[in-house]
Design a protein around this motif. Structure first.
Motif, mmCIF file in Angstrom:
data_model
loop_
_atom_site.group_PDB
_atom_site.id
_atom_site.type_symbol
_atom_site.label_atom_id
_atom_site.label_comp_id
_atom_site.label_asym_id
_atom_site.label_seq_id
_atom_site.Cartn_x
_atom_site.Cartn_y
_atom_site.Cartn_z
ATOM 1 N N LEU A 233 -41.891 -18.127 11.668
ATOM 2 C CA LEU A 233 -40.895 -17.281 12.323
ATOM 3 C C LEU A 233 -39.492 -17.849 12.143
ATOM 4 O O LEU A 233 -39.264 -19.045 12.329
ATOM 5 N N LEU A 234 -38.550 -16.953 11.819
ATOM 6 C CA LEU A 234 -37.127 -17.270 11.844
ATOM 7 C C LEU A 234 -36.454 -16.363 12.860
ATOM 8 O O LEU A 234 -36.591 -15.134 12.796
ATOM 9 N N ILE A 235 -35.754 -16.959 13.817
ATOM 10 C CA ILE A 235 -34.935 -16.215 14.770
ATOM 11 C C ILE A 235 -33.478 -16.502 14.439
ATOM 12 O O ILE A 235 -33.095 -17.662 14.251
ATOM 13 N N THR A 236 -32.675 -15.460 14.338
ATOM 14 C CA THR A 236 -31.250 -15.642 14.096
ATOM 15 C C THR A 236 -30.460 -14.915 15.185
ATOM 16 O O THR A 236 -30.949 -13.977 15.814
ATOM 17 N N LEU A 276 -36.600 -19.052 23.783
ATOM 18 C CA LEU A 276 -37.850 -18.627 23.152
ATOM 19 C C LEU A 276 -38.216 -19.558 22.000
ATOM 20 O O LEU A 276 -39.390 -19.898 21.811
ATOM 21 N N THR A 277 -37.235 -19.980 21.233
ATOM 22 C CA THR A 277 -37.510 -20.917 20.140
ATOM 23 C C THR A 277 -38.136 -22.195 20.673
ATOM 24 O O THR A 277 -39.138 -22.691 20.122
ATOM 25 N N THR A 278 -37.578 -22.733 21.733
ATOM 26 C CA THR A 278 -38.118 -23.965 22.327
ATOM 27 C C THR A 278 -39.540 -23.744 22.842
ATOM 28 O O THR A 278 -40.430 -24.581 22.632
ATOM 29 N N THR A 279 -39.764 -22.615 23.511
ATOM 30 C CA THR A 279 -41.094 -22.319 24.039
ATOM 31 C C THR A 279 -42.126 -22.220 22.926
ATOM 32 O O THR A 279 -43.217 -22.802 23.006
ATOM 33 N N LEU A 280 -41.811 -21.488 21.879
ATOM 34 C CA LEU A 280 -42.761 -21.299 20.782
ATOM 35 C C LEU A 280 -43.020 -22.600 20.035
ATOM 36 O O LEU A 280 -44.146 -22.882 19.626
ATOM 37 N N ARG A 281 -41.981 -23.400 19.860
ATOM 38 C CA ARG A 281 -42.132 -24.651 19.119
ATOM 39 C C ARG A 281 -42.898 -25.692 19.934
ATOM 40 O O ARG A 281 -43.816 -26.332 19.417
ATOM 41 N N ASP A 282 -42.531 -25.851 21.207
ATOM 42 C CA ASP A 282 -43.083 -26.943 22.006
ATOM 43 C C ASP A 282 -44.412 -26.592 22.657
ATOM 44 O O ASP A 282 -45.321 -27.432 22.715
#
Length: 319
Positions: A233-236, A276-282
């Motif tokens: 996933l890429l979020i921009t 959301l990026t932190t949640t998905l990654r961690d």
């Protein structure tokens, strides 16, 4: 396949030969000064109109690459809102073709402005509560919460039509979406992670209906735990999306949308993307990257999100 350096050498040699041949003469015109005016059409592309059993009408546009299909078929980038994104993504993919490899681009949109008014239905998750949406549209939001139906159409009828037209690699598929399209992209990843190997969510509307999207995270986690899927996933997001900028303020004033409370602060696009990026990654161990484009607004960031998304996708398909 020739290496990029060999191809560059061939191109340079050809250019030098032409320059030498024309050193003592000027090129002669081959067309009359006033050439025929004609409508512009993108080369190697075609378009279909789909009518669903429910009577909805969609427009699907397909751009084919110059190179022949690899042994396993062409990889495919699907992009939503093609009127603002398809041509840009196609030209980006074609620009990268010699550095990576050939890619088919498919735009999925609407056949008319009237159908386009149903975008808020197609792109938003079920469970949407209209009472939790900001009251910024004079006529209201209309029907909402139809992402299930649209996902079934995209993954069913559209994919079958594309596969019938050109050789496709089912294991290299990407979905691009911006704004509500980014919300839909995340919804598909959370509910059907096996549908694409790569997801590009540009400025996703995570705020929508009190973040109803996040209710799908347990379902997503269950799919990940089975070990069958590894979505990338890429979020921009635009760096200026955390506040209403002057050009957006002018638009809101023209639309007679109340400026208070500040819509950008309500949506919290940058903050939601970071969280959301932190949640998905961690917590979910997803291969996710976040890119914030400094100086870009919600609209001006679209070409940047497509360009970065294309390279992010192709670097995995053609390492």
């Amino acid at each position: 396949m020739l290496s990029i350096w060999k191809r560059l050498g061939i191109c340079l040699a050809a250019s030098m030969a032409v320059a030498t041949a024309n050193a003592d003469s000027n090129p002669q015109p081959v067309e009359p000064t006033q050439s025929r005016v004609r409508p512009y059409a993108m080369e190697h592309s075609k378009q279909w109109t789909f009518r669903t059993p429910a009577g909805r009408t969609f427009e699907v546009t397909v751009a084919l690459p110059a190179q022949p299909a690899p042994a396993g078929g062409y990889p495919v980038m699907y992009v939503l809102d093609p009127r603002t994104s398809f041509a840009t993504l196609t030209e980006t993919a074609r620009n990268h073709e010699w550095m990576f490899g050939p890619t088919v681009v498919v735009g999925v949109g609407y056949a008319s402005e009237a159908e386009g008014s149903n975008r808020g239905f197609d792109m938003t998750p079920p469970g949407t509560d209209p009472a939790k949406l900001p009251k910024i549209l004079p006529g209201g939001w209309g029907a909402v919460g139809g992402a299930e139906e649209f996902a079934s159409f995209l993954l069913g009828d559209v994919r079958k039509a594309v596969a019938a037209e050109v050789s496709i690699d089912p294991h290299r598929q990407a979905l691009f979406g911006h704004s509500l399209g980014g919300l839909f992209t995340l919804y598909v990843m959370f509910t059907r992670p096996q549908s694409f190997d790569t997801y590009i969510a540009g400025s996703p509307s995570i705020w929508w209906s009190d973040k109803v999207l996040l209710r799908e995270l347990p379902r997503f986690q269950a799919a990940l735990q089975k070990g069958d899927v590894e979505p990338r996933l890429l979020i921009t997001v635009g760096g200026l999306e955390d506040r209403t900028n002057p050009e957006e303020r002018r638009l809101l004033e023209m639309m007679k949308v109340p400026l208070e409370p500040d819509l950008a602060q309500f949506a919290d696009m940058v903050g939601n993307a970071r969280r959301l990026t932190t949640t998905l990654r961690d917590q979910h161990k997803v291969a996710v990257e976040l890119v914030e484009f400094a100086g870009e607004t919600h609209n001006s960031v679209i070409p940047a999100y497509l360009a970065r998304g294309a390279r992010f996708t192709l670097s995995r398909w053609y390492p």
